[in-house]
Design a protein around this motif. Sequence first.
Motif, mmCIF file in Angstrom:
data_model
loop_
_atom_site.group_PDB
_atom_site.id
_atom_site.type_symbol
_atom_site.label_atom_id
_atom_site.label_comp_id
_atom_site.label_asym_id
_atom_site.label_seq_id
_atom_site.Cartn_x
_atom_site.Cartn_y
_atom_site.Cartn_z
ATOM 1 N N ASN A 1 1.081 -0.962 -0.266
ATOM 2 C CA ASN A 1 0.269 0.275 -0.260
ATOM 3 C C ASN A 1 0.779 1.376 -0.167
ATOM 4 O O ASN A 1 1.365 2.391 0.948
ATOM 5 N N ASP A 2 1.170 2.225 -0.781
ATOM 6 C CA ASP A 2 2.078 2.736 -1.386
ATOM 7 C C ASP A 2 1.232 4.108 -0.470
ATOM 8 O O ASP A 2 1.906 5.139 -0.688
ATOM 9 N N GLU A 3 0.322 4.076 -0.938
ATOM 10 C CA GLU A 3 -0.412 4.805 -0.714
ATOM 11 C C GLU A 3 -0.501 5.808 0.451
ATOM 12 O O GLU A 3 -0.736 6.702 0.851
ATOM 13 N N ILE A 4 0.111 4.695 1.446
ATOM 14 C CA ILE A 4 0.141 5.755 2.537
ATOM 15 C C ILE A 4 1.017 6.624 2.630
ATOM 16 O O ILE A 4 1.712 7.236 4.188
ATOM 17 N N LEU A 5 1.727 6.358 2.192
ATOM 18 C CA LEU A 5 3.340 7.546 1.845
ATOM 19 C C LEU A 5 2.170 8.775 1.965
ATOM 20 O O LEU A 5 3.034 9.985 2.670
ATOM 21 N N THR A 6 1.855 9.229 0.852
ATOM 22 C CA THR A 6 0.902 10.078 0.441
ATOM 23 C C THR A 6 0.911 11.008 1.659
ATOM 24 O O THR A 6 0.899 11.426 2.300
ATOM 25 N N GLU A 7 -0.231 9.959 2.952
ATOM 26 C CA GLU A 7 -0.776 9.796 3.902
ATOM 27 C C GLU A 7 0.220 10.742 5.038
ATOM 28 O O GLU A 7 0.261 11.459 5.771
ATOM 29 N N ALA A 8 1.519 9.891 5.111
ATOM 30 C CA ALA A 8 2.526 10.341 6.110
ATOM 31 C C ALA A 8 2.690 11.532 5.604
ATOM 32 O O ALA A 8 3.631 13.015 6.108
ATOM 33 N N VAL A 9 3.441 11.884 4.280
ATOM 34 C CA VAL A 9 3.515 13.060 4.180
ATOM 35 C C VAL A 9 2.669 14.231 3.894
ATOM 36 O O VAL A 9 3.368 15.193 5.109
ATOM 37 N N GLU A 10 1.826 14.389 4.255
ATOM 38 C CA GLU A 10 0.338 15.110 4.151
ATOM 39 C C GLU A 10 1.059 14.962 5.918
ATOM 40 O O GLU A 10 0.097 16.194 6.449
ATOM 41 N N LEU A 11 0.829 14.244 6.618
ATOM 42 C CA LEU A 11 0.808 13.844 8.324
ATOM 43 C C LEU A 11 2.466 14.984 8.442
ATOM 44 O O LEU A 11 2.161 16.233 9.633
ATOM 45 N N ILE A 12 3.061 15.307 8.112
ATOM 46 C CA ILE A 12 4.058 15.742 8.164
ATOM 47 C C ILE A 12 4.382 17.471 8.264
ATOM 48 O O ILE A 12 4.930 17.336 8.393
ATOM 49 N N LYS A 13 3.696 17.623 6.922
ATOM 50 C CA LYS A 13 3.307 18.805 6.168
ATOM 51 C C LYS A 13 2.459 19.562 7.529
ATOM 52 O O LYS A 13 2.883 20.724 8.369
ATOM 53 N N LYS A 14 1.687 19.004 8.507
ATOM 54 C CA LYS A 14 0.796 19.519 9.343
ATOM 55 C C LYS A 14 0.884 19.453 10.358
ATOM 56 O O LYS A 14 0.842 20.115 11.583
ATOM 57 N N LEU A 15 2.419 19.187 11.042
ATOM 58 C CA LEU A 15 3.406 19.267 12.140
ATOM 59 C C LEU A 15 3.713 20.237 12.042
ATOM 60 O O LEU A 15 5.124 20.687 13.522
ATOM 61 N N LYS A 16 4.883 20.923 10.631
ATOM 62 C CA LYS A 16 5.501 21.544 10.594
ATOM 63 C C LYS A 16 5.164 23.095 11.415
ATOM 64 O O LYS A 16 4.174 23.627 11.472
#
Length: 109
Positions: A94-109
């Motif tokens: 499930n490579d879609e999880i990587l997109t979700e992870a990137v979005e979560l990282i963006k929200k932490l900044k």
Amino acid sequence: MKDTKTPDNAENLCECCHHKNTPRDAKVQKQLQNRVNRIIGQLGGIKNMIDDNRYCGDILIQIGAVESALQSLGYTILQDHMQTCVSEEVKKGNDEILTEAVELIKKLK
């Protein structure tokens, strides 16, 4: 009757990521709770400082400390998420999880 709360591809989703239930070791959970309680205490201190009309600079320093503590907590949870949920999903293809992870990282900044 179809469960409208469960996505059609639920069997392909990381249960800990999408069902708001991440099993954590009791020790880790206690450490996270302690950190949150410390942050809550810091916020209470800021409220008291405002109530006492304390010097703006002192209040700002405490706000910075709370922001730093929240950021640290977020990175700790993100690291756990990457090592568990994301890793498991990538292994399943499930490579879609990587997109979700990137979005979560963006929200932490």
